[in-house]
Design a protein around this motif. Structure first.
Motif, PDB file in Angstrom:
ATOM      1  N   LEU A  27     -10.880  -5.419  -2.272  1.00  0.00           N
ATOM      2  CA  LEU A  27      -9.656  -5.859  -1.610  1.00  0.00           C
ATOM      3  C   LEU A  27      -9.573  -7.377  -1.488  1.00  0.00           C
ATOM      4  N   PRO A  32      -4.180  -3.394  -1.949  1.00  0.00           N
ATOM      5  CA  PRO A  32      -4.797  -2.076  -1.745  1.00  0.00           C
ATOM      6  C   PRO A  32      -4.281  -0.979  -2.671  1.00  0.00           C
ATOM      7  N   PHE A  77      -7.151   2.653   1.727  1.00  0.00           N
ATOM      8  CA  PHE A  77      -7.264   1.295   1.204  1.00  0.00           C
ATOM      9  C   PHE A  77      -6.308   0.355   1.938  1.00  0.00           C
ATOM     10  N   THR A  78      -5.109   0.851   2.278  1.00  0.00           N
ATOM     11  CA  THR A  78      -4.156   0.038   3.020  1.00  0.00           C
ATOM     12  C   THR A  78      -4.672  -0.246   4.424  1.00  0.00           C
ATOM     13  N   ALA A  81      -7.191  -2.987   4.226  1.00  0.00           N
ATOM     14  CA  ALA A  81      -6.508  -4.264   4.005  1.00  0.00           C
ATOM     15  C   ALA A  81      -5.805  -4.742   5.270  1.00  0.00           C
TER      16      ALA A  81
END
Length: 307
Positions: A27, A32, A77-78, A81
């Motif tokens: 990242l 993401p 993943f978001t 981030a």
């Protein structure tokens, strides 16, 4: 569950614990959703040309790809981030263990042993303790997205079990063709098309190594073993082993990212291990598992000393 299969489940937990560090590293170079899309592109190509098609119906392949790839990993993943720490994310995500057991009982009729339910609840207490203690280290949106990722993972486990797939690796590889386009489309909306293109064309060695780990080690090896275990055993027997992921995740984040680990984290990790011990004991003692009988498999017999 056989001792060798328990060792495989422990290996998967270690792989997934380190995976959070790899995601954090990736990242630093990639948005993401772009990192998530590249993960599944790498997992699908070139293996999709080498492994046979899944035995499951197409709707299960598509559903598994959307739920695991777009919903679970897109959200996770978001969240990372958005400020969720790697160690805390590895903890909160394991709420999927309890969600998986409850979903399997409600939808598939799997009846977990009392020791298994108790073990999941005990492990969840440990994860909750860590989440409360570490709540100041994560944004609200990061925490909510990680919980959403946990629910999506539980749903993916359900899809995998319901598919009756006889070639779990094939399902994993072919379903990896589903997430990239939706993820890149979402990334284009969020980041802008030029930013997505620049991120892909300017990929560094660090980003490449992160993609390689999350695609080949975490996805193909980790989920390949995981899906095979779920196909062979009930979800209640397999899903709770993910409670060990935070133990490896916290350790890896401490060693590689200098994230602090204090007495509360250690105490909570001990609670998680105690919960897992209950799950393993319940799995071994559950000789007349209803799912095994339904699927025509022989029940497992083990002496009390082994349990």
């Amino acid at each position: 569950m056989k001792a060798s299969h328990r060792l495989l489940a422990l290996l998967v937990a270690a792989i997934w614990g380190v995976n959070f560090v790899a995601i954090e590293m990736g990242l630093r170079d990639l948005p993401p959703l772009v990192l998530t899309a590249l993960r599944f592109v790498a997992a699908a190509v070139p293996l999709v040309f080498l492994v046979p098609r899944p035995s499951a119906r197409l709707r299960y392949v598509i559903a598994y790809g959307l739920v695991l790839g777009v919903l679970k990993f897109g959200a996770l993943f978001t969240a990372l981030a958005a400020g969720m720490s790697a160690g805390l994310a590895s903890l909160v995500l394991q709420a999927q263990a309890l969600m998986s057991v409850l979903l399997a009982a409600a939808v598939l009729g799997e009846r977990p042993a009392r020791a298994q339910v108790a073990g999941v609840l005990v492990g969840s207490v440990g994860i909750g303790l860590l989440a409360i203690h570490s709540g100041g280290h994560a944004s609200v949106i990061g925490f909510v997205l990680t919980l959403f990722a946990a629910a999506s993972w539980a749903l993916a486990n359900l899809v995998m079990r319901a598919s009756d797939e006889t070639r779990p690796l094939s399902l994993l590889v072919w379903s990896s063709l589903v997430p990239p386009l939706p993820l890149l489309g979402l990334a284009g909306v969020v980041e802008g098309g030029q930013a997505v293109l620049d991120a892909i064309t300017g990929l560094s060695w660090r980003g490449l190594l992160a993609v390689a780990y999350v695609a080949y080690v975490s996805t193909l090896v980790g989920f390949g073993i995981w899906n095979r275990l779920i196909a062979q055993y009930s979800i209640a027997r397999v899903a709770p082993f993910s409670l060990l992921v935070p133990v490896f995740g916290l350790s890896a984040a401490w060693l590689l990212l200098d994230e602090p680990v204090g007495p509360t984290e250690l105490a909570a990790a001990a609670i998680v291990l105690a919960g897992l011990a209950l799950v393993v004991r319940g799995s071994t003692a559950d000789r007349n598992n209803a799912t095994d009988a339904r699927d025509g498999r022989e029940p497992e017999y083990a002496p009390a000393a082994t349990a």
